[in-house]
Design an enzyme around this catalytic site. Structure first.
Site, PDB file in Angstrom:
ATOM      1  N   ASP A 159       0.935  -1.243   0.073  1.00  0.00           N
ATOM      2  CA  ASP A 159      -0.129   0.128  -0.049  1.00  0.00           C
ATOM      3  C   ASP A 159       0.755   1.123  -0.101  1.00  0.00           C
ATOM      4  OD1 ASP A 159      -2.924   1.042   0.406  1.00  0.00           O
ATOM      5  OD2 ASP A 159      -1.848   2.229   1.840  1.00  0.00           O
ATOM      6  N   ASN A 162      -2.393  12.771  -5.050  1.00  0.00           N
ATOM      7  CA  ASN A 162      -3.645  12.660  -5.935  1.00  0.00           C
ATOM      8  C   ASN A 162      -4.624  13.942  -5.724  1.00  0.00           C
ATOM      9  OD1 ASN A 162      -4.640  11.237  -8.134  1.00  0.00           O
ATOM     10  ND2 ASN A 162      -6.232  10.564  -6.732  1.00  0.00           N
ATOM     11  N   HIS A 165      -5.753  13.993 -10.624  1.00  0.00           N
ATOM     12  CA  HIS A 165      -5.682  12.748 -10.952  1.00  0.00           C
ATOM     13  C   HIS A 165      -4.503  12.254 -12.062  1.00  0.00           C
ATOM     14  CE1 HIS A 165      -8.855  11.647  -8.378  1.00  0.00           C
ATOM     15  NE2 HIS A 165      -9.868  12.428  -9.248  1.00  0.00           N
ATOM     16  N   ASP A 195      -1.931   9.521 -11.706  1.00  0.00           N
ATOM     17  CA  ASP A 195      -1.671   8.256 -12.766  1.00  0.00           C
ATOM     18  C   ASP A 195      -0.205   8.249 -13.058  1.00  0.00           C
ATOM     19  OD1 ASP A 195      -4.566   7.852 -12.436  1.00  0.00           O
ATOM     20  OD2 ASP A 195      -4.999   8.644 -14.352  1.00  0.00           O
ATOM     21  N   ASP A 240      -4.069   2.601  -5.202  1.00  0.00           N
ATOM     22  CA  ASP A 240      -2.489   2.603  -4.798  1.00  0.00           C
ATOM     23  C   ASP A 240      -2.289   1.411  -4.209  1.00  0.00           C
ATOM     24  OD1 ASP A 240      -4.093   2.992  -2.334  1.00  0.00           O
ATOM     25  OD2 ASP A 240      -2.826   4.534  -1.619  1.00  0.00           O
TER      26      ASP A 240
END
Length: 658
Positions: A261, A269, A274, A278, A306
Site C-alpha cells: 500500500d 492525488n 488525478h 496516474d 494505490d
C-alpha cells in the site's frame, strides 16, 4: 498484351501458392495434411498392390513385386512421421520446410507411379490395360482430394499424371482410351476448380481463426493486465496465486504472497490532480517491474487504486521475504519526478508464507493483508512479515469483528463525555462524545482497537448511529449553553446515505443544531474531497459546527483548508505532550495557532494534562483546551453530577470535582 501476362501469372500463382509468410496458414495446412496424407498413402498402396497382383502372372517380378514393396516401406514410414507430427510446435521455418517437402515429394511420387503404370500397360490383354488406365485416373482423383489444402502439390500431381495419361492415351489407336483421356481431363479440370473454391474457404476459415485468436489474446491481455502500469491486474494475481498454491501443495515448492500500500499517495492525488496521480502510479509500476527483473521468482500486480500485490516463488525463509519487502520499501522511498515536480511517498508491505497443510490461497492473502494492516497502524513505510504473534492478533480481530456484527451492539456501546474548556473565561463550553464498548463476550474493548476494525469491516456506521442517538438523548439533560461534539470517521464522511440520516436526525431532534459540532479527521478529507466539502456544507447550513480533528498529523493543504466549511480546528495532542520540554513542539503549536488565526478559525488544543502545559498555552493566547488536566471522559451520570455542582459551568470547579 505485354502487361496482361504478369497479371495472369500472378493470378495463377495466387490460385495455388500459399503465403510463405503466414505461420498460421502453414500450420493449418500441415494439420490437415497430417491426417490426409496417411490416407492418400493407404489408397495408393492398396490400389498398387491390387494392380500388381493382376499382373504377377504376366509381368516380371522386378516390376510387380519390388516397386510396390519399396513404396510400402516408404509410405509406412512417411505415414508414421505425419501421424506423430505436432504442427503447433513447429517454427515458421520448420513449417515452411515441411510444406516444401510435400511439394517436392509430390513430383517424385507422381513420376514414379506414372512410370510404373505405363511400364505395366504393355502387359496383358485389353481388360488389363483398362485396369491400368483406371488405376491412373483413381490416383489423380485421390491425390487431388487428399492434397486439397496444398493446391500446388495437387496441381503437380494432376499435371504429371494426367498430362502423361492424356498424351499417352489420346494418341493411341483405341477409341476407348482416347475417350477416357478426354473424360479424365474434364473431370480433373472440374475437380481443380472445386478444389480451388474449397481452398479459398479453407484460407478464409484459417484467417478468421487467426483473427479470433488474436482478439482472444487481446481480450485476455486486457482482462489480465492493468492498462495504466502495464502490470498484471487483480484477476491475474488471484489466478496466479491459486495456481501456484496448488503447485506448492503437490511439491516441496515454497511461495509467499504480499500486499503493498502506498503511503502518502492520496494527498498527492488530491493536491495535484488525478493526472499527476496516474503518472505517479505509472512510475511506481515501472519501478516494481524493474525490481522484479532483478529478483528471480518475484512478480508484482496492481490490484486497484494505490494497492499492489506480489507473489514470491521459492520464497525461502521469512528473512528472505523480509529482504524482498525491504527492497520494495527502499525503492518506493526514493523521490519521484512527476510532471516536473519532485514528490515523495513510501510503501508499507505485508508478506505471508503459504502453508500447504493449513492454508488456501485466500488464507495466505488474508494473512498478508493483516500483516499490511498491522504495519500501517504501527510502522508505516516498512515490511511486516506475518508471524505467530500476528496470527494471535488476527484471531482477536476476527473475534472483535464477529462481536461488532452481533445484535447486542446497541446495548453495549455507550458514550462518555470529556469537557472542552474556554480557558479565557474559565468555563466549560462543550463536551466531546467518545465511544466505549463493554462487550458481553470480550469485556471492555478499547476504542483504539475496535474503531479501526469497525472501519475496515463496515460496522463503523452502526456505531456512529448509536453514538448520535445516545448523545442527543444525553444532551437533553444538559444546560442549553453546553455544546455537543460528535466524531465522524473517514468512512462516515464518504457514506452519503449515513450523512443524510445524520442530517435528518439532527434536524428532527429537540437539540438545536447550533449546539452540535461534527468532528472529522484530516484523513477523512483525503478521499473525494469535493463531495466531502459538499456534505459538510449541508450541516453548516443547518447550523452545526464542523471541526477538523487531529490537525497537524495529516496532509491537509492550505488551499483545501480555506475552502472547507470549517468552524474550528483541533491541534493534535501529540504536539502538546512535553510542550514545556520540547522546543520543537512549542514552535509547531505556535505556528498552527497562527495559521488558525490567519484563516479565521477557532482553535482547540487537545491532550492538556499538566499545569505547565496549560501555562504555556495561555502564553500562546490559546482560548480553548481539552484534556485530562480538567477531566477524563466521564459517564452521563457522572457528568450530570459534575454539572449540578457547578451551575455556572466553572472549569475549575469541574476539575476539582473530577
Amino acid at each position: 498484351m505485354a502487361r496482361a501476362k504478369p497479371i495472369t501469372t500472378q493470378k495463377l500463382k495466387s490460385w495455388f501458392l500459399a503465403g510463405d509468410k503466414d505461420l498460421a496458414m502453414l500450420r493449418a495446412q500441415l494439420t490437415v495434411l497430417s491426417g490426409q496424407l496417411p490416407l492418400m498413402y493407404g489408397i495408393l498402396l492398396i490400389s498398387s498392390w491390387v494392380l500388381a497382383s493382376t499382373h504377377m502372372s504376366i509381368a516380371p517380378d522386378w516390376l510387380t513385386l519390388y516397386p510396390p514393396a519399396i513404396a510400402t516401406v516408404i509410405a509406412v514410414l512417411r505415414s508414421i512421421d505425419w501421424l506423430r507430427l505436432d504442427p503447433a510446435s513447429l517454427s515458421k521455418q520448420q513449417a515452411l520446410t515441411r510444406v516444401r517437402g510435400v511439394i517436392k515429394l509430390s513430383v517424385i511420387i507422381s513420376i514414379a507411379f506414372t512410370s510404373w503404370s505405363l511400364m505395366l500397360f504393355k502387359y496383358g490383354h485389353a481388360l488389363d490395360k483398362v485396369h491400368v488406365s483406371f488405376y491412373m485416373a483413381v490416383t489423380v482423383i485421390s491425390c487431388i482430394f487428399c492434397l486439397g489444402s496444398l493446391p500446388l502439390a495437387a496441381l503437380i500431381v494432376t499435371l504429371v499424371v494426367n498430362g502423361t495419361f492424356v498424351c499417352f492415351f489420346l494418341f493411341s489407336d483405341t477409341t476407348f482410351f482416347q475417350a477416357a483421356a478426354v473424360n479424365v481431363t474434364l473431370v480433373c479440370i472440374g475437380m481443380m476448380f472445386v478444389m480451388r473454391q474449397s481452398y479459398c474457404h479453407f484460407c478464409h476459415m484459417v484467417e478468421e481463426q487467426a483473427r479470433s485468436k488474436q482478439l482472444i489474446e487481446v481480450n485476455e491481455r486486457l482482462a489480465n493486465r492493468d492498462s495504466l502500469t502495464d502490470l498484471p491486474n487483480r484477476r491475474a494475481f488471484y489466478n496466479a496465486l491459486e495456481r501456484q498454491c496448488m503447485e506448492a501443495c503437490q511439491s516441496e515448492k515454497t511461495i509467499a504472497a504480499g500486499a503493498i500500500d502506498l503511503d502518502g499517495f492520496k494527498p498527492i492525488n488530491d493536491m495535484y490532480g488525478h493526472m499527476v496521480g496516474d503518472l505517479l502510479l505509472k512510475q511506481v509500476g515501472q519501478r516494481l517491474q524493474t525490481l522484479a527483473d532483478h529478483i528471480p521468482g518475484v512478480a508484482f500486480f496492481r490490484v486497484g487504486g494505490d494497492e499492489f500485490s506480489l507473489i514470491v516463488s521459492d520464497s525461502g525463509s521469512n528473512e528472505d521475504c523480509r529482504l524482498i519487502g525491504e527492497q520494495i520499501c527502499e525503492v518506493m522511498h526514493r523521490p519521484f519526478d512527476v510532471d516536473d515536480s519532485e514528490v515523495s511517498i513510501s510503501a508499507t508491505v505485508g508478506i505471508a508464507q503459504f502453508d500447504p497443510e493449513k492454508d488456501s490461497f485466500q488464507d495466505v492473502m488474508e494473512k498478508a493483508d493483516f500483516a499490511l494492516y498491522r504495519g500501517k497502524r504501527t510502522e508505516r513505510g516498512t515490511c511486516t512479515i506475518f508471524s505467530e504473534h500476528l496470527h494471535c492478533e488476527q484471531r482477536r480481530v476476527v473475534q472483535v469483528q464477529h462481536a461488532l456484527k452481533s445484535g447486542a451492539l446497541p446495548d453495549e456501546i455507550a458514550p462518555v463525555f470529556q469537557p472542552i474548556v474556554d480557558i479565557v473565561h474559565d468555563r466549560i463550553i462543550a463536551v466531546e462524545a467518545l465511544a466505549r464498548w463493554n462487550c458481553a463476550s470480550l469485556g471492555n474493548v478499547a476504542p483504539s482497537e475496535f474503531i479501526p476494525i469497525a472501519e475496515t469491516s463496515g460496522c463503523v456506521a452502526d456505531i456512529t448511529k448509536i453514538m448520535l442517538e445516545k448523545s442527543l438523548a444525553a444532551a437533553r439533560d444538559w444546560p442549553s449553553a453546553l455544546q455537543l461534539s460528535i466524531n465522524l470517521s473517514a468512512m462516515d464522511v464518504s457514506n452519503e446515505e449515513l450523512l443524510m440520516w445524520i442530517y435528518q436526525r439532527i434536524a428532527s431532534s429537540d437539540i438545536a443544531p447550533t449546539r452540535i459540532n461534527l468532528e472529522v479527521t484530516e484523513t477523512a478529507l483525503g478521499a473525494e474531497s469535493s463531495k466531502v466539502e459538499q456534505h459538510l456544507r449541508l450541516f453548516r447550513h443547518l447550523g452545526c459546527g464542523v471541526s477538523l480533528d487531529d490537525f497537524g498529523v495529516g496532509h491537509s493543504s492550505l488551499s483545501r483548508l480555506h475552502h472547507l466549511p470549517l468552524t474550528k480546528i483541533k491541534i493534535d495532542k501529540s504536539f502538546v505532550t512535553d510542550l514545556h520540554r520540547e522546543a520543537r513542539n512549542f514552535k509547531i503549536v505556535k505556528s498552527l495557532l497562527t495559521l488558525a488565526r490567519d484563516i479565521e478559525l477557532d482553535c482547540i488544543v487537545e491532550g492538556v494534562e499538566t499545569e505547565q502545559e496549560l501555562t504555556l498555552l495561555r502564553e500562546l493566547q490559546v482560548k480553548m483546551v481539552q484534556g485530562y488536566y480538567y477531566s477524563k471522559p466521564v459517564t452521563q451520570e457522572h457528568l450530570i453530577e459534575l454539572l449540578s455542582q457547578n451551575d455556572d459551568l466553572s472549569a475549575e470547579g469541574i476539575r476539582q470535582s473530577a
